[in-house]
Scaffold this motif. Structure first.
Motif, PDB file in Angstrom:
ATOM      1  N   ALA A  99      54.232  50.247  28.067  1.00 55.11           N
ATOM      2  CA  ALA A  99      55.172  50.781  29.061  1.00 55.11           C
ATOM      3  C   ALA A  99      55.238  52.310  28.969  1.00 55.11           C
ATOM      4  N   LEU A 100      55.192  52.834  27.780  1.00 53.24           N
ATOM      5  CA  LEU A 100      55.211  54.291  27.603  1.00 53.24           C
ATOM      6  C   LEU A 100      53.928  54.916  28.137  1.00 53.24           C
ATOM      7  N   LYS A 101      52.817  54.274  27.857  1.00 58.07           N
ATOM      8  CA  LYS A 101      51.536  54.802  28.350  1.00 58.07           C
ATOM      9  C   LYS A 101      51.489  54.774  29.876  1.00 58.07           C
ATOM     10  N   ALA A 102      52.107  53.765  30.462  1.00 64.31           N
ATOM     11  CA  ALA A 102      52.144  53.680  31.931  1.00 64.31           C
ATOM     12  C   ALA A 102      52.909  54.842  32.536  1.00 64.31           C
ATOM     13  N   ARG A 103      53.788  55.450  31.750  1.00 67.01           N
ATOM     14  CA  ARG A 103      54.549  56.628  32.215  1.00 67.01           C
ATOM     15  C   ARG A 103      53.790  57.922  31.905  1.00 67.01           C
ATOM     16  N   GLU A 104      52.522  57.763  31.518  1.00 67.86           N
ATOM     17  CA  GLU A 104      51.664  58.899  31.166  1.00 67.86           C
ATOM     18  C   GLU A 104      52.187  59.660  29.951  1.00 67.86           C
ATOM     19  N   ILE A 105      52.769  58.911  29.041  1.00 68.65           N
ATOM     20  CA  ILE A 105      53.199  59.471  27.765  1.00 68.65           C
ATOM     21  C   ILE A 105      52.150  59.103  26.720  1.00 68.65           C
ATOM     22  N   LYS A 106      51.673  60.103  25.985  1.00 70.49           N
ATOM     23  CA  LYS A 106      50.720  59.827  24.913  1.00 70.49           C
ATOM     24  C   LYS A 106      51.462  59.186  23.741  1.00 70.49           C
ATOM     25  N   VAL A 107      50.954  58.049  23.275  1.00 69.39           N
ATOM     26  CA  VAL A 107      51.627  57.307  22.210  1.00 69.39           C
ATOM     27  C   VAL A 107      50.781  57.353  20.940  1.00 69.39           C
ATOM     28  N   THR A 108      51.416  57.723  19.844  1.00 68.71           N
ATOM     29  CA  THR A 108      50.781  57.678  18.527  1.00 68.71           C
ATOM     30  C   THR A 108      51.579  56.712  17.668  1.00 68.71           C
ATOM     31  N   ARG A 109      50.964  55.608  17.312  1.00 67.40           N
ATOM     32  CA  ARG A 109      51.657  54.623  16.483  1.00 67.40           C
ATOM     33  C   ARG A 109      51.309  54.888  15.009  1.00 67.40           C
ATOM     34  N   ILE A 110      52.361  54.973  14.190  1.00 69.92           N
ATOM     35  CA  ILE A 110      52.172  55.125  12.755  1.00 69.92           C
ATOM     36  C   ILE A 110      52.784  53.907  12.089  1.00 69.92           C
ATOM     37  N   GLY A 111      51.947  52.980  11.706  1.00 70.04           N
ATOM     38  CA  GLY A 111      52.446  51.746  11.120  1.00 70.04           C
ATOM     39  C   GLY A 111      51.438  51.126  10.188  1.00 70.04           C
ATOM     40  N   GLY A 112      51.880  50.819   8.985  1.00 69.29           N
ATOM     41  CA  GLY A 112      51.008  50.185   8.021  1.00 69.29           C
ATOM     42  C   GLY A 112      51.277  48.698   7.927  1.00 69.29           C
ATOM     43  N   THR A 113      50.637  48.073   6.962  1.00 74.23           N
ATOM     44  CA  THR A 113      50.824  46.636   6.768  1.00 74.23           C
ATOM     45  C   THR A 113      52.194  46.319   6.198  1.00 74.23           C
ATOM     46  N   ASN A 114      52.836  47.323   5.604  1.00 70.18           N
ATOM     47  CA  ASN A 114      54.190  47.153   5.084  1.00 70.18           C
ATOM     48  C   ASN A 114      54.888  48.507   5.085  1.00 70.18           C
ATOM     49  N   ARG A 115      56.147  48.535   4.687  1.00 69.97           N
ATOM     50  CA  ARG A 115      56.957  49.760   4.696  1.00 69.97           C
ATOM     51  C   ARG A 115      56.358  50.867   3.833  1.00 69.97           C
ATOM     52  N   TYR A 116      55.739  50.469   2.726  1.00 66.71           N
ATOM     53  CA  TYR A 116      55.204  51.455   1.781  1.00 66.71           C
ATOM     54  C   TYR A 116      53.993  52.165   2.371  1.00 66.71           C
ATOM     55  N   GLU A 117      53.125  51.385   2.998  1.00 68.77           N
ATOM     56  CA  GLU A 117      51.950  51.998   3.617  1.00 68.77           C
ATOM     57  C   GLU A 117      52.364  52.870   4.804  1.00 68.77           C
ATOM     58  N   THR A 118      53.385  52.428   5.548  1.00 73.92           N
ATOM     59  CA  THR A 118      53.878  53.251   6.662  1.00 73.92           C
ATOM     60  C   THR A 118      54.371  54.603   6.158  1.00 73.92           C
ATOM     61  N   SER A 119      55.081  54.611   5.047  1.00 69.65           N
ATOM     62  CA  SER A 119      55.584  55.885   4.508  1.00 69.65           C
ATOM     63  C   SER A 119      54.430  56.810   4.131  1.00 69.65           C
ATOM     64  N   ILE A 120      53.332  56.238   3.636  1.00 67.58           N
ATOM     65  CA  ILE A 120      52.166  57.049   3.287  1.00 67.58           C
ATOM     66  C   ILE A 120      51.494  57.609   4.540  1.00 67.58           C
TER      67      ILE A 120
END
Length: 632
Positions: free
Chosen positions: A131-152
């Protein structure tokens, strides 16, 4: 009857709250007259609207970036604040599957072009991303397999850092206490377990062994000593319960933050403190946990700080009116502040002091920021200027008196004499014509060198005066103490300085100071040999007078060389031609003489080399200045 009873119960509860508030105030024994201002309360129907109100207060104009986190999931969200600070982005909340309408409205209002989604697709769905991309917003997802990897992954997005913060990833309190401070410092928040370190975190720490400091937040119950041993250059901060750890963290960074404005939130849930972590760095503010009953640690911190503005996260159901009243009554206020007097030179750059020292109501000294009525002041003219300021967040005013001293623009050469065998005291000051037209005595520092003045002769000394580009010249004549003849008051005992090798004609008359007439004089020599330096003492017979006239000729060493000058300047900069140059004299000394340049100005717009010529009095050859203009 039932309705009447209900109203009575509600009134009773309100009365109980008022009584409890009064009891708390009495217990803390408040004696303050001034109170901290409740500057704002961010109060929405839910956490999502509260986040949008924080955004509206902190970002009133368009911004390119926003950070979106799950409003029900603290682990991934906990590390977002430093990233938001790097991109000057608000932190907004959303549901897992549907983009929250309050967040959507804010994205539209700010015309956001780039969004960071913190967390995997199970935290923030692919549907929201699409939905964000459809609004021509560039999306960068930062997500790991768990909370610890996401923090890294978030930490890596910040780039190379010198410091990190390590917190327990299983509870939000320490992460939220640290979030605004980590954002202010630009350091990542790394999550770990209380008794173990995930492999991704261990790998990150091993690759960052040279970090200057790792702040390990919490006591051994939060992060054990066995985990601490894996962390390079670790420093543990904050122990005890939630409120003690919160205030300990604030105190640990008190030299880097400002308590002029404090954001307060309940420790019972994370969203309010999370969204505050993006706006708090704008005023270098901490986030303080408050709940009822208020903790002694919270009271102790507030009672030791000057707090001008309190901003509350959440409605009265989270931070009630009783707490609001107590919070505004505890902090210190300003008892006294001294006005300032600064003294500078004309044309010296001056910026009003950003902070001042004040005396708090408990007698302690505190540093406080100031807003002045001017941010820049021209110092091109000498004089006395008054700058008015206000201590930030208060009605306290302060005045700076700025004294701009004039510059010395002209100092005449000095001549003096002493008889051999007598001591001589160099003057501590000289008269200088100042840039405002006045004449003032200014301090001078003499360069004595290795000259000995125990024998008759002519000695030249140079001195420096602060903010004066030329050297001050002192010519000291040491006369033979056995010189014959005693000058009378009828004729001037004249001293004339000439340069070695120059011709000199003896005067044919002298002025009779009694009759004010020029009388013929016959000197005891007809010509003067100026090929040698030294002092020539002449005695003249004056026609019609029984008194003699006296003339002292000082033959100073001639200039034999002016070394070539080589200067290098950067293209596009400014350059001032020297007004004096060093010259070598026939007696082996170095003196400073005025120079006049044939080309007083040069173009520094392009790289090239200039060979500039100048003239020095009593020296036939040209002075050469090689000016090299080099590119950046």
């Amino acid at each position: 009857m039932k309705n009447i009873r209900t109203r009575f119960v509600l009134k009773s509860k309100k009365l109980a709250a008022i009584v409890m508030s009064a009891a708390l105030v009495a217990a803390f024994n408040f004696t303050k007259v001034d109170a901290a201002s409740i500057a704002a309360r961010y109060n929405g129907v839910d956490r999502y609207e509260t986040a949008s109100k924080v955004c509206q207060d902190g970002w009133k104009e368009d911004t390119d970036y926003a950070v979106i986190v799950n409003g029900d999931n603290f682990p991934d969200a906990m590390t977002a604040a430093p990233l938001a600070k790097k991109y000057d982005a608000p932190i907004l909340l959303t549901n897992t599957d549907i983009l929250n309408p309050y967040t959507s409205v804010e994205l539209n209002r700010l015309k956001v072009k780039n969004v960071f989604l913190i967390g995997g697709k199970s935290v923030i769905s692919q549907s929201i991303e699409d939905a964000l991309k459809a609004r021509e917003i560039k999306v960068t997802r930062i997500g790991g397999t768990n909370r610890y990897e996401t923090s890294i992954l978030v930490a890596q997005k910040l780039g190379k850092v010198n410091e990190i913060a390590v917190v327990n990833g299983d509870q939000f309190h320490d992460g939220m206490s640290m979030a605004s401070i980590a954002a202010l410092k630009g350091i990542p928040i790394i999550l770990t377990g209380s008794n173990y370190i995930p492999d991704t975190v261990k790998k990150y720490l091993q690759s960052n062994k040279k970090i200057e400091q790792a702040y390990v937040v919490g006591g051994t119950d939060q992060i054990s000593d066995s985990v601490l041993s894996y962390i390079p250059n670790a420093k543990r901060i904050g122990e005890g319960d939630v409120y003690q750890r919160n205030t300990s963290i604030i105190n640990a960074f008190q030299n880097e933050i400002s308590t002029g404005t404090i954001f307060v939130a309940s420790a019972r849930d994370f969203p309010d403190s999370l969204v505050a972590s993006s706006i708090a760095p704008k005023t270098s503010s901490p986030i303080l946990y408050v709940d009822s009953p208020i903790s002694d640690y919270t009271v102790n911190l507030l009672s030791s700080k000057i707090v001008n503005n309190i901003k509350i996260l959440g409605g009265t159901g989270v931070v009630g009116y009783d707490l609001e009243y107590i919070l505004s009554s505890i902090p210190l206020s300003i008892s006294y502040v001294n006005n300032i007097t600064d003294t500078i030179w004309q044309n010296q750059k001056y910026t009003p002091r950003p902070t001042v020292v004040v005396t708090a109501t408990d007698g302690t000294l505190k540093e406080m920021p100031v807003t002045w009525n001017v941010s820049y002041l021209s110092t091109s003219k000498p004089g006395i200027y008054t700058i008015n300021g206000t201590i930030d967040g208060t009605y306290r005013t302060i005045t700076t008196t700025l004294i701009v001293n004039p510059l010395p623009v002209s100092i005449a050469d000095i001549s003096d004499e002493v008889q051999s065998g007598y001591s001589y005291s160099f003057p501590d000051t000289v008269n200088a014509k100042m840039s405002d037209g006045t004449v003032a005595k200014v301090d001078v520092n003499w360069e004595y060198g290795d000259q000995a003045i125990n024998t008759p002769g002519v000695y030249t000394f140079y001195g420096t005066v602060n903010k004066y580009s030329k050297k001050v010249k002192l010519t000291l004549v040491v006369r033979d103490s056995g010189s014959s003849g005693t000058p009378s008051n009828q004729f001037d005992d004249t001293t004339i300085e000439i340069v070695q090798g120059e011709s000199y004609k003896l005067p044919k008359t002298v002025l009779d100071k009694v009759t004010n007439k020029n009388l013929p004089v016959t000197w005891n020599t007809r010509s003067i040999d100026t090929s040698e330096t030294g002092i020539v003492r002449l005695v003249g017979t004056v026609t019609g007078s029984s008194y003699n006239a006296y003339l002292t000729l000082i033959v100073t060493p001639k200039i034999v060389e002016v070394p070539q000058i080589v200067e290098t300047v950067i293209q596009g900069s400014t350059y001032t031609m020297p007004t004096q140059v060093a010259a070598k004299t026939s007696d082996g000394q170095t003196i400073y003489v005025d120079v006049t340049w044939e080309t007083p100005f040069v173009d520094l717009g392009s790289p090239q080399t200039y060979y500039l010529k100048g003239t020095v009095k009593h020296f036939e050859d040209p002075v050469v200045l090689v000016l090299k203009v080099v590119s950046y």
